[in-house]
Design a protein around this motif. Structure first.
Motif, mmCIF file in Angstrom:
data_model
loop_
_atom_site.group_PDB
_atom_site.id
_atom_site.type_symbol
_atom_site.label_atom_id
_atom_site.label_comp_id
_atom_site.label_asym_id
_atom_site.label_seq_id
_atom_site.Cartn_x
_atom_site.Cartn_y
_atom_site.Cartn_z
ATOM 1 N N HIS A 43 17.148 9.210 8.733
ATOM 2 C CA HIS A 43 17.217 10.571 8.245
ATOM 3 C C HIS A 43 16.587 11.495 9.277
ATOM 4 O O HIS A 43 15.582 11.164 9.872
ATOM 5 N N ASN B 161 5.776 11.832 7.929
ATOM 6 C CA ASN B 161 4.347 11.550 7.817
ATOM 7 C C ASN B 161 4.106 10.221 7.107
ATOM 8 O O ASN B 161 3.232 9.441 7.478
ATOM 9 N N SER C 226 -1.492 8.025 1.159
ATOM 10 C CA SER C 226 -0.333 8.074 2.028
ATOM 11 C C SER C 226 0.045 9.512 2.358
ATOM 12 O O SER C 226 0.731 9.753 3.328
ATOM 13 N N SER C 227 -0.375 10.429 1.558
ATOM 14 C CA SER C 227 -0.011 11.811 1.860
ATOM 15 C C SER C 227 -1.222 12.715 1.687
ATOM 16 O O SER C 227 -1.106 13.814 1.207
ATOM 17 N N ASN D 31 10.106 13.641 -5.824
ATOM 18 C CA ASN D 31 9.003 13.611 -6.774
ATOM 19 C C ASN D 31 7.687 13.551 -6.019
ATOM 20 O O ASN D 31 7.439 12.664 -5.233
ATOM 21 N N HIS E 192 0.813 -1.214 0.000
ATOM 22 C CA HIS E 192 0.000 0.000 0.000
ATOM 23 C C HIS E 192 0.846 1.263 0.000
ATOM 24 O O HIS E 192 0.506 2.247 -0.643
ATOM 25 N N LYS E 193 1.944 1.238 0.749
ATOM 26 C CA LYS E 193 2.600 2.509 1.061
ATOM 27 C C LYS E 193 3.956 2.718 0.398
ATOM 28 O O LYS E 193 4.423 3.845 0.335
ATOM 29 N N GLU F 275 1.922 7.238 8.694
ATOM 30 C CA GLU F 275 0.760 6.644 8.033
ATOM 31 C C GLU F 275 0.950 5.137 7.849
ATOM 32 O O GLU F 275 0.019 4.357 8.020
ATOM 33 N N MET G 180 16.569 12.590 1.349
ATOM 34 C CA MET G 180 16.158 11.571 0.394
ATOM 35 C C MET G 180 16.268 12.128 -1.016
ATOM 36 O O MET G 180 15.969 13.279 -1.265
ATOM 37 N N ALA G 181 16.700 11.248 -1.916
ATOM 38 C CA ALA G 181 16.884 11.700 -3.286
ATOM 39 C C ALA G 181 15.540 11.985 -3.945
ATOM 40 O O ALA G 181 15.438 12.843 -4.801
ATOM 41 N N ASN G 182 14.539 11.253 -3.482
ATOM 42 C CA ASN G 182 13.262 11.318 -4.175
ATOM 43 C C ASN G 182 12.408 12.463 -3.656
ATOM 44 O O ASN G 182 11.874 12.413 -2.571
ATOM 45 N N PRO H 18 7.546 5.899 -7.174
ATOM 46 C CA PRO H 18 6.742 6.832 -7.973
ATOM 47 C C PRO H 18 6.405 6.201 -9.327
ATOM 48 O O PRO H 18 7.268 5.644 -9.988
ATOM 49 N N GLN I 212 4.722 13.137 -7.286
ATOM 50 C CA GLN I 212 3.721 12.246 -7.882
ATOM 51 C C GLN I 212 3.939 10.844 -7.354
ATOM 52 O O GLN I 212 4.641 10.022 -7.921
ATOM 53 N N HIS I 213 3.351 10.543 -6.224
ATOM 54 C CA HIS I 213 3.526 9.217 -5.625
ATOM 55 C C HIS I 213 2.234 8.439 -5.742
ATOM 56 O O HIS I 213 1.149 8.971 -5.634
ATOM 57 N N SER I 214 2.379 7.137 -5.932
ATOM 58 C CA SER I 214 1.198 6.345 -6.258
ATOM 59 C C SER I 214 0.467 5.812 -5.040
ATOM 60 O O SER I 214 -0.694 5.483 -5.119
ATOM 61 N N GLY I 215 1.157 5.701 -3.904
ATOM 62 C CA GLY I 215 0.489 5.110 -2.738
ATOM 63 C C GLY I 215 -0.728 5.935 -2.366
ATOM 64 O O GLY I 215 -0.608 7.081 -1.966
ATOM 65 N N HIS I 216 -1.911 5.336 -2.507
ATOM 66 C CA HIS I 216 -3.093 6.146 -2.281
ATOM 67 C C HIS I 216 -3.252 6.463 -0.801
ATOM 68 O O HIS I 216 -3.046 5.638 0.051
ATOM 69 N N ARG J 178 5.262 1.747 -2.699
ATOM 70 C CA ARG J 178 5.506 1.637 -4.132
ATOM 71 C C ARG J 178 6.259 2.864 -4.643
ATOM 72 O O ARG J 178 6.034 3.983 -4.190
ATOM 73 N N ASP K 39 16.649 6.025 -6.840
ATOM 74 C CA ASP K 39 15.257 5.611 -6.661
ATOM 75 C C ASP K 39 14.555 5.547 -8.018
ATOM 76 O O ASP K 39 14.560 6.525 -8.762
ATOM 77 N N GLY L 34 -1.593 16.617 5.366
ATOM 78 C CA GLY L 34 -0.222 16.821 5.798
ATOM 79 C C GLY L 34 0.002 16.524 7.268
ATOM 80 O O GLY L 34 0.750 15.638 7.621
#
Lengths: 532, 220, 114
Positions: free
Chosen positions: B6, B22, C13-14, C5, A183-184, B26, C1-3, A188, C7-11, A186, A521, C17
C-alpha cells in the motif's frame, strides 16, 4: 509469481490462487510456509522413525543382530538428533503455529513474511547439511555432543554441529517473528487476554526460542573452535572444564524441552474446550502457567547433570528448583480436567489424541518428579527409566498433541474431511503401541538396564521383546495416518467452515482460507471460548 | 504473493498486513531489538566463560594480557566510538532530510570499520608470528610461558576477537548495502527502517568491543 | 486499508505518531564522554589498583555501554516494551553466569592443580 487462474473449482483460496512449484518456493504466505514445513517435518519424521525401528529391532534379542556396535551408536545419534532438531522442535510451532497464529489473532500474516520464508530455507539448509553427514562420516556422539568425546571422535562432528547451529538460527527467526506478531498484529479488540491459549503457548515458546537458542549457538561454535583450534575452554589439560560444556548445552536444551512441550499444551487446551463444548476453566491460569513454565525452565538445567561431576551444592540447588516445574504443569492439568467436568464431551479423533496426551503426559510428568529428586536420580540416571520418561513427554506429549492438532485443523488447512473411523483407529494403534513400547522401559530402567548400549544381559530379554513389538504398532499407526491424510486429500468430502463448532477466529473463515485470511478485517468483541 | 503493498501519502510503501507506515516501523524495530537480545546472549556466553576462568587463573590471564599491545586496543576503541557516532549521525541526517550528509556519515563509518580490521590484521599476524596461538597450538618453546595453560588465554583472545571481527565484517557489508540504497534516494524522514536496524547492529558491535578492550588488553 | 478503527489493542504500537529525533548536540556530547571514559580506563590501569583493577575496568565499561545503549541506540526514547526486551537478555545472561559459577566455585577452585 503464479497467475490467478483458479476459476474452475468455484472459489479462490490460498492453495489454488497461485499455481506452480515456483509459487510455493517463493510464497510469503504463512499458510503455505506452514505446509512447506509440514512436508519437511514429515520427511524427517520418517527418517527418524525408521532409525527408531532399526534400534528396537536390534534390541529384540541380546547380542548383536545385524548392526555393529559402531553402527548402533550412529543410528542412535541420528534418531536423537533428527527427532529433536528436525521434528519435535519445529513440529508444532513451525507447522501449526505458522499456519494458525495469524488466523487466531485476526492478522493477515506474520509480522515478517520474508523472514518467515527465509527461516524455512535456513532450516532446510541446516537439516540437509546434517543429513549429509550420513553419507560422509556418520557421527556417533549422541545428540548432546558431550565433550570430551565429541572433541576426540574422528567423525563429522563439525559438520553436524554447524548444521545444528544453522537450524538454531531458523528457530530464533521463527520465535522472533511470532513475538512481534503477537505484540503488534492483533486485530482490533483482540486483547492479550482474548487470545486463544494456543497463541499464549506459542508466545511463551517463542520467548524461549529467542532467549535460549543463542547460548546453544555459542556453545556449538566453541565446540567447533575446540576441535579445529584446540582453544582449551572445555579441555582439562589446559585448565578448561568439560562440565562447563554441559552447563552451556543444557542452558539451552532444558528450555528446549519446553520449546517442545509448551505448544503441545496449547493445542490440547484448544482441543479440550472445543470437544467439551464448554468454556475453558481457568483461562488466565493456563495462559500464565505457560509463561511460568517458560520462566522456571531457565533455572533448572542442572538436573541433567546430577552425575556429571558438578558440585554437590549445585546438584542440591537444581534439584529443589526443578520441583517447581511441577506447579505450573499441574495447574494446566487440573484446569483441563475441570474443563471436562460436566462438559458435553464428544470423542472424535482429535479429542482422543488430547485425552491420550493427558494420560501419557501425566505419567511422563510424575516420573519427571522422581528424576528431579537428586537421590533417586543417581539410581535411575542413564538407565531406560530416563528413556521411558522423556519419550512419555516428547512422544506421548508432543507428538500426541501434534497428531491431535493435525486431525483437528486438517479440514481448515485443506478444505477436506478425512475418514473419521480410520482416524480413530490410528489413535488406538499409536496409543496402545506407545505404552507397549515404553512402559516396559520404566521397569527395565528400575532393574538397572543402562541406556545407549547396543547389547544387554539375558535377564532383560522378555521386556525388550515386548518393547520391540510395541514399536511395530506405533509404526503401523503412523503409516495408517499417512494413508488417512492422502485419502482425505484425494477423496474427502468438502469441509464446512466450522466442522467442530469451535469458537476461535480461524473457524469463521471458509475452509481453506483465502490468501489474505479474512475477507473483512475482524473486530473482536469477546473471548475465544464463549460456549454458553 | 503478499507483496501487494500500500502506498502512503508520502509515497513510501508498507506491506499489506500493517495498518500504516508507523505500524510497520514499530514492528520492525521490535524485531531488531529481539535479534539484538540474541546477539547479547551469544556473546554473553563467551563473557561468562571468560569471567569464570579469569577468576580461576588470574595470574595466567594477567600474563596473557601483557603480551597484547594495549595501544592497538586503545586506538581501535576510539575508532569504533567514532564509527558509532557517525552511524548515529547518519540516521540523524536521514531524519532531518539531509541524505547527502547521511551518505557521507555512513561512508566514514565504513572507513572506520575498515581501519579497525586493518589494525586487527596486524595484531593477529604479530601474535601468530610470535607463536601466541590458541590452546594446545601455543608455541611453548618459542613463548616460554610462566603458566602451563597460557594457551587458554589465547583461546579466549582469538575466539572473542574473532567472533567480534566477523560481526564487524558483517556490519560493514550491511552498511554498504544501506549506503547504496541511501545514495539511490530510497530513504528519507518517512522511511529509514533498514538504516535504523543496521545502526543498532553496529552499536552492538561497538558495545561488545567496549567490554573486550579492558578485559583482554588491560586487566587480563 | 479497510481497517480505520482507531481502537487497536497492540500496546505501544501507536504511542507516538512520528519518530523521535535525538538532537545533534547529544550525539556529540555522548561521543565525547565515551572518549573521556576510554582515557579513564587506561588511566586507572596505570594506577595498578590490584584486586580492584578488574571491577573498576568493568564498571567504566558498563557506564560506556549504558551511554551507547541509551543514546546511540536510542533506547532511552524507545518503547517500554523494547526496553524490557533488551533488559531480558542481560537478566538471562546473569542466570547463566550465576548457576555455572555456583558449580565451578564449589568444585574446580578446590581441585585444580594448574
Amino acid at each position: 509469481m503464479g497467475t490467478t487462474t483458479a476459476t474452475h473449482s468455484g472459489e479462490i483460496n490460498y492453495i489454488n490462487e497461485f499455481k506452480g512449484l515456483k509459487s510455493w518456493f517463493t510464497s510469503l504466505d504463512h499458510k503455505r510456509i506452514g505446509l512447506m514445513y509440514m512436508i519437511s517435518v514429515m520427511f524427517f519424521f520418517l527418517l527418524g522413525g525408521l532409525a527408531a525401528l532399526l534400534l528396537r529391532l536390534e534390541l529384540l534379542k541380546p547380542g548383536g543382530q545385524f548392526l555393529t556396535p559402531d553402527q548402533y551408536n550412529q543410528v542412535l545419534t541420528y534418531h536423537g538428533a533428527i527427532m529433536v532438531f528436525m521434528v519435535i522442535i519445529p513440529g508444532i510451532p513451525a507447522v501449526l503455529g505458522n499456519f494458525f497464529l495469524p488466523l487466531h489473532i485476526g492478522a493477515k500474516d506474520v509480522a515478517f513474511p520474508r523472514l518467515n520464508l527465509a527461516s524455512w530455507y535456513v532450516f532446510m539448509f541446516g537439516a540437509l547439511l546434517a543429513a549429509s553427514t550420513m553419507f560422509t562420516s556418520k557421527i556417533d556422539t549422541g545428540w548432546t555432543f558431550y565433550t570430551p568425546y565429541s572433541i576426540k571422535t574422528g567423525t563429522a562432528v563439525v559438520t553436524m554441529v554447524l548444521a545444528a547451529f544453522i537450524m538454531g538460527m531458523s528457530s530464533i527467526l521463527t520465535g522472533l517473528n511470532f513475538i512481534v506478531t503477537v505484540h503488534k498484529l492483533r486485530a482490533p479488540g483482540m486483547t492479550m487476554h482474548r487470545m486463544p491459549l494456543f497463541v499464549w503457548a506459542l508466545y511463551s515458546t517463542a520467548i524461549l526460542q529467542v532467549l535460549a537458542t543463542p547460548v546453544l549457538g555459542i556453545t556449538l561454535l566453541l565446540l567447533v573452535a575446540e576441535r579445529t583450534l584446540g582453544v582449551g575452554i572445555f579441555d582439562p589439560a589446559l585448565g578448561g572444564d568439560p562440565v562447563l560444556f554441559q552447563h552451556f548445552f543444557w542452558f539451552y536444551s532444558h528450555p528446549a524441552v519446553y520449546i517442545m512441550i509448551l505448544p503441545a499444551m496449547g493445542v490440547v487446551s484448544e482441543l479440550i474446550t472445543t470437544f467439551s463444548k464448554k468454556t475453558i476453566f481457568g483461562y488466565t491460569a493456563i495462559a500464565y502457567s505457560s509463561l511460568g513454565i517458560a520462566g522456571v525452565s531457565f533455572f533448572v538445567w542442572g538436573h541433567h547433570m546430577f552425575v556429571s561431576g558438578q558440585s554437590e551444592i549445585a546438584g542440591i540447588v537444581f534439584s529443589f528448583i526443578t520441583m517447581l516445574v511441577g506447579v505450573p504443569t499441574a495447574i494446566k492439568m487440573f484446569n483441563w480436567l475441570a474443563t471436562l467436568y460436566k462438559g458435553s464431551i464428544s470423542f472424535q479423533s482429535p479429542m482422543l489424541y488430547a485425552m491420550g496426551f493427558m494420560f501419557l503426559f501425566a505419567i511422563g510428568g510424575v516420573t519427571g518428579i522422581m528424576l528431579a529428586v537428586l537421590a533417586t536420580d543417581v539410581h535411575f540416571h542413564d538407565t531406560y527409566f530416563v528413556v521411558a520418561h522423556f519419550h512419555y513427554v516428547m512422544v506421548g506429549g508432543t507428538l500426541m498433541a501434534l497428531m491431535g492438532g493435525f486431525y483437528y485443523w486438517f479440514p481448515k488447512m485443506f478444505g477436506k474431511m478425512y475418514n473419521e473411523s480410520l482416524a480413530r483407529l490410528t489413535f488406538i494403534f499409536i496409543f496402545v503401541g506407545f505404552n507397549v513400547t515404553f512402559f516396559p522401559q520404566f521397569i527395565l530402567g528400575a532393574m538397572g538396564m543402562p541406556r545407549r548400549y547396543f547389547d544387554y544381559i539375558p535377564a532383560y530379554q522378555s521386556l525388550n521383546a515386548i518393547s520391540t513389538v510395541g514399536s511395530w504398532l506405533i509404526g503401523t499407526g503412523f503409516l495408517l495416518s499417512l494413508y488417512v491424510l492422502v485419502q482425505g486429500l484425494r477423496k474427502g468430502e468438502k469441509a464446512p467452515a466450522n466442522p467442530w463448532g469451535s469458537k476461535t477466529l480461524e473457524w469463521t473463515v471458509p475452509s481453506p482460507p483465502i490468501h489474505t485470511n479474512f475477507e473483512v478485517d475482524p473486530i473482536v468483541k469477546a473471548g475465544p471460548y464463549e460456549y454458553k | 504473493m503478499s507483496t501487494n503493498n500500500h502506498a502512503s501519502t508520502s509515497g513510501h510503501h508498507f506491506a499489506h498486513h500493517f495498518r500504516d507506515a508507523n505500524h510497520e516501523f514499530e514492528s520492525a524495530k521490535q524485531g531488531i531489538w529481539l535479534f539484538m537480545v540474541t546477539e547479547i546472549l551469544m556473546f554473553g556466553g563467551l563473557f561468562v566463560a571468560y569471567t569464570i576462568f579469569h577468576n580461576i587463573y588470574p595470574e595466567m590471564f594477567a600474563e596473557g594480557a601483557k603480551q597484547l599491545d594495549w595501544r592497538m586496543g586503545f586506538f581501535n576503541t576510539l575508532v569504533l566510538i567514532m564509527s558509532s557516532l557517525t552511524m548515529a549521525l547518519g540516521i540523524y541526517y536521514l531524519q532531518v532530510g539531509q541524505s547527502k550528509k547521511a551518505v557521507r556519515s555512513l561512508a566514514i563509518t565504513l572507513v572506520c570499520g575498515a581501519i579497525f580490521m586493518v589494525v586487527k590484521y596486524f595484531e593477529y599476524t604479530a601474535k601468530i608470528h610470535h607463536g601466541f596461538l590458541p590452546g594446545r597450538f601455543l608455541d611453548v618453546h618459542h613463548v616460554n610461558p610462566e603458566h602451563a595453560n597460557l594457551g587458554l588465554y589465547f583461546g579466549f583472545y582469538f575466539c572473542m576477537t574473532g567472533l567480534h571481527g566477523i560481526h564487524v565484517l558483517l556490519g560493514m557489508g550491511l552498511i554498504t548495502w544501506v549506503m547504496i540504497r541511501a545514495m539511490k534516494g530510497e530513504f528519507g524522514p518517512d522511511y529509514y527502517t533498514p538504516v535504523e536496524g543496521v545502526g543498532i547492529f553496529w552499536h552492538i558491535v561497538d558495545l561488545i568491543w567496549i567490554f573486550l578492550f579492558p578485559l583482554l588488553y588491560l586487566v587480563g | 486499508m479497510a481497517n480505520t478503527n482507531s481502537q487497536h489493542s497492540g500496546h505501544g504500537s501507536s504511542g507516538h505518531g512520528g519518530h523521535h529525533i535525538i538532537p545533534f548536540q547529544i550525539y556529540i556530547k555522548v561521543a565525547a564522554a565515551l572518549i573521556v571514559l576510554t582515557f579513564a580506563t587506561v588511566f586507572f590501569h596505570w594506577l595498578h589498583l590490584g584486586a580492584l583493577a578488574a571491577p573498576v575496568a568493568f564498571l567504566i565499561a558498563a557506564v560506556k555501554a549504558a551511554l551507547v545503549m541509551l543514546f546511540f541506540m536510542g533506547l532511552k526514547y524507545d518503547d517500554k516494551l523494547n526496553q524490557v526486551i533488551f533488559g531480558c537478555g542481560f537478566f538471562f545472561l546473569l542466570v547463566l553466569f550465576g548457576f555455572s559459577a555456583l558449580d565451578i566455585w564449589t568444585r574446580i577452585k578446590e581441585i585444580s592443580t594448574l
